[in-house]
Scaffold this active site. Structure first.
Site, PDB file in Angstrom:
ATOM      1  N   HIS A 122       0.811  -1.212   0.000  1.00  0.00           N
ATOM      2  CA  HIS A 122       0.000   0.000   0.000  1.00  0.00           C
ATOM      3  C   HIS A 122       0.850   1.270   0.000  1.00  0.00           C
ATOM      4  CE1 HIS A 122       0.286  -0.446   4.525  1.00  0.00           C
ATOM      5  NE2 HIS A 122       0.486   0.849   4.404  1.00  0.00           N
ATOM      6  N   ASP A 152      -0.021  -7.688   1.115  1.00  0.00           N
ATOM      7  CA  ASP A 152       0.366  -6.289   1.315  1.00  0.00           C
ATOM      8  C   ASP A 152       1.883  -6.147   1.367  1.00  0.00           C
ATOM      9  OD1 ASP A 152      -0.026  -3.558   1.532  1.00  0.00           O
ATOM     10  OD2 ASP A 152      -0.132  -3.582   3.714  1.00  0.00           O
ATOM     11  N   SER A 228       4.888   2.042   8.998  1.00  0.00           N
ATOM     12  CA  SER A 228       4.417   1.089   7.997  1.00  0.00           C
ATOM     13  C   SER A 228       5.502   0.777   6.980  1.00  0.00           C
ATOM     14  CB  SER A 228       3.195   1.638   7.278  1.00  0.00           C
ATOM     15  OG  SER A 228       2.628   0.682   6.446  1.00  0.00           O
TER      16      SER A 228
END
Length: 482
Positions: A122, A152, A228
């Protein structure tokens, strides 16, 4: 569940702890093996600093750029006739829709000296350009080798064939235990490099709802937007997970963070290094159901765990291995599986080739089956087509149905029709509300079995279109004006 989308870098990699603890003495009155107190200045000064300092060079910032059309409201200034009448500038950039650059910032971990970087999918999703900034301030453009939305994860390659880069060591998430100390390192909210420390709160967390493979490491190390794509590190400096999400009501850390296990990262990485454009995983060819308390009572099970086989596809590895409808799968390769998500993760992380032992209970009798580890076959060539012309499906990209496509899309239950893999923005297909994963079964009364059938069915204009699709196990029919 809070996902990270606009985020900044984490900094970490590998190294053993430099200091060894000095002997300690028990607290007066404590039982042997109970609480202890430090007995030396060296012991009091123990630190994770050496781990962080030596691993930082392998962690990078990932800058992703994407050009998007800036939408404007109706205005006379956008009317070409109005602009020409008053002698105003014409052409691109004057009055019409303008283009702007959308940027996202995330983290990545160099895992190979040649410049191979692991990050979250992402972070770079939809990017036209990706640039990497190293801890030593060097910057490189990067190519996207492989994207895997199902986990992901994405694999990047720095564009510098001569340099040798510092690389982090991937550990094994199977070596972890609940209570192990871990570090999360990143740049939360853009405040700068930050190291947080916590423990492994849970393993094999499945009911999270982030990716197709529900199997995460949970930690209470503070993870915020900015971590992230960064790494979760054990006490020896090994990367044992890629931070991907937090559970939060406020957007900040509440002590519940999730990381993708290193063993899944390794599967995606090996596919990319092997030159693949998609991840090749073992295919079971069976649908599984979680065991509820009622089912456990009906099967006379001591507790509601395991995966119940609902259906089996003909000529699949499940059928070849002797699996039957009604079998209860309890473990794979000696590792217990509590539910279908846990089984899916364990099965997907097995290497292709050979077979794996699966323990089942059949009519109250325990047995072990050998399931072949084979990829889903592409029994029908994909023959990908992006539809054009004057139909409500224009702008949709479709492929022929096969076990390989069903396995990749994960949400498909059909055994006929053609599958929508993408829908372009601002196209008739988008306005028709067509979605990736839809299976087109029929157009204007004509059955659609291949992409060639669909091209022929949409070749001629019509005043009204009758389109039948399957979505999420439901068959839907819509009338759309031409």
């Amino acid at each position: 569940m809070k996902r990270f989308v606009l985020i900044t870098a984490a900094l970490l990699a590998t190294a053993p702890l430099a200091a060894q603890p000095a002997p300690t003495v028990p607290v007066p009155g404590a039982a042997a093996g109970g609480p202890r107190v430090p007995t030396s200045r060296a012991e009091i000064g123990l630190s994770f600093g050496p781990v962080v300092a030596r691993t930082a060079p392998a962690i990078v910032n990932v800058y992703a750029m994407r050009a998007v059309q800036a939408r404007r409201g109706p205005s006379l200034l956008e009317d070409p006739f109005f602009r020409r009448f008053f002698g105003m500038p014409q052409g691109p950039g004057f009055g019409g829709p303008s283009e702007r650059v959308q940027r996202s910032l995330g983290s990545g971990v160099i895992v190979d000296p040649s410049g191979i970087v692991v990050t979250n999918n992402h972070v770079i999703e939809g990017a036209d350009e990706v640039r990497i900034s190293l801890a030593d301030k060097r910057e490189f453009d990067a190519d996207i080798l492989l994207r895997d939305p199902r986990t992901d994860l994405a694999i990047l390659k720095l564009r510098d064939g001569k340099a040798s880069f510092p690389a982090a060591q991937l550990g094994s998430s199977d070596d972890l235990q609940v209570g192990d100390i871990v570090l999360a390192i990143g740049n939360p909210f853009g405040v700068g490099q930050t190291v947080t420390q916590g423990i492994v709160s849970a393993l094999a967390r499945t009911q999270v709802g982030i990716t197709d493979y529900q199997f995460f490491i949970q930690t209470d190390a503070a993870i915020n937007p900015g971590n992230s794509g960064g790494a979760l590190v054990d006490g020896a400096g090994r990367v044992i997970g890629i931070n991907t999400a937090i559970f939060s009501r406020s957007g900040g850390s509440q002590g519940i963070g999730f990381a993708i296990p290193a063993d899944m990262v390794r599967v995606v990485l090996e596919s990319a290094l092997g030159g693949g454009k998609s991840v090749r995983r073992p295919w079971l060819g069976a649908s599984l159901q979680a065991v509820t308390a009622d089912i456990a009572e009906g099967l006379d099970l001591p507790r509601p765990v395991g995966s119940l086989v609902q259906s089996i596809r003909p000529d699949s590895p499940a059928e070849k291995g002797g699996l039957r409808v009604g079998d209860l799968i309890t473990s794979i390769a000696g590792q217990e599986v509590d539910d279908p998500d846990a089984f899916g993760y364990r099965f997907a992380t097995r290497p292709l080739g050979g077979a794996v032992e699966v323990a089942v209970v059949r009519q109250g009798k325990a047995m072990t089956l050998s399931i072949p580890l084979q990829p889903a076959p592409e029994t029908t060539p994909r023959e990908e087509v992006t539809l054009s012309g004057r139909s409500p499906l224009t702008g949709a990209t479709v492929v022929n149905l096969s076990p390989a496509v069903v396995e990749e899309m994960r949400t498909i239950e059909a055994d006929k029709g053609v599958v929508v893999t993408a829908v372009a923005e601002n196209t008739p297909a988008e306005r028709t509300s067509l979605r990736a994963g839809d299976v087109i079964l029929e157009v204007n009364g004509v059955a659609v079995e291949t992409t060639a059938d669909l091209v022929r069915a949409t070749a001629k204009p019509a005043r009204m279109w009758r389109i039948t699709v399957q979505r999420g196990g439901r068959t839907l029919t819509a009338m759309v004006p031409g």
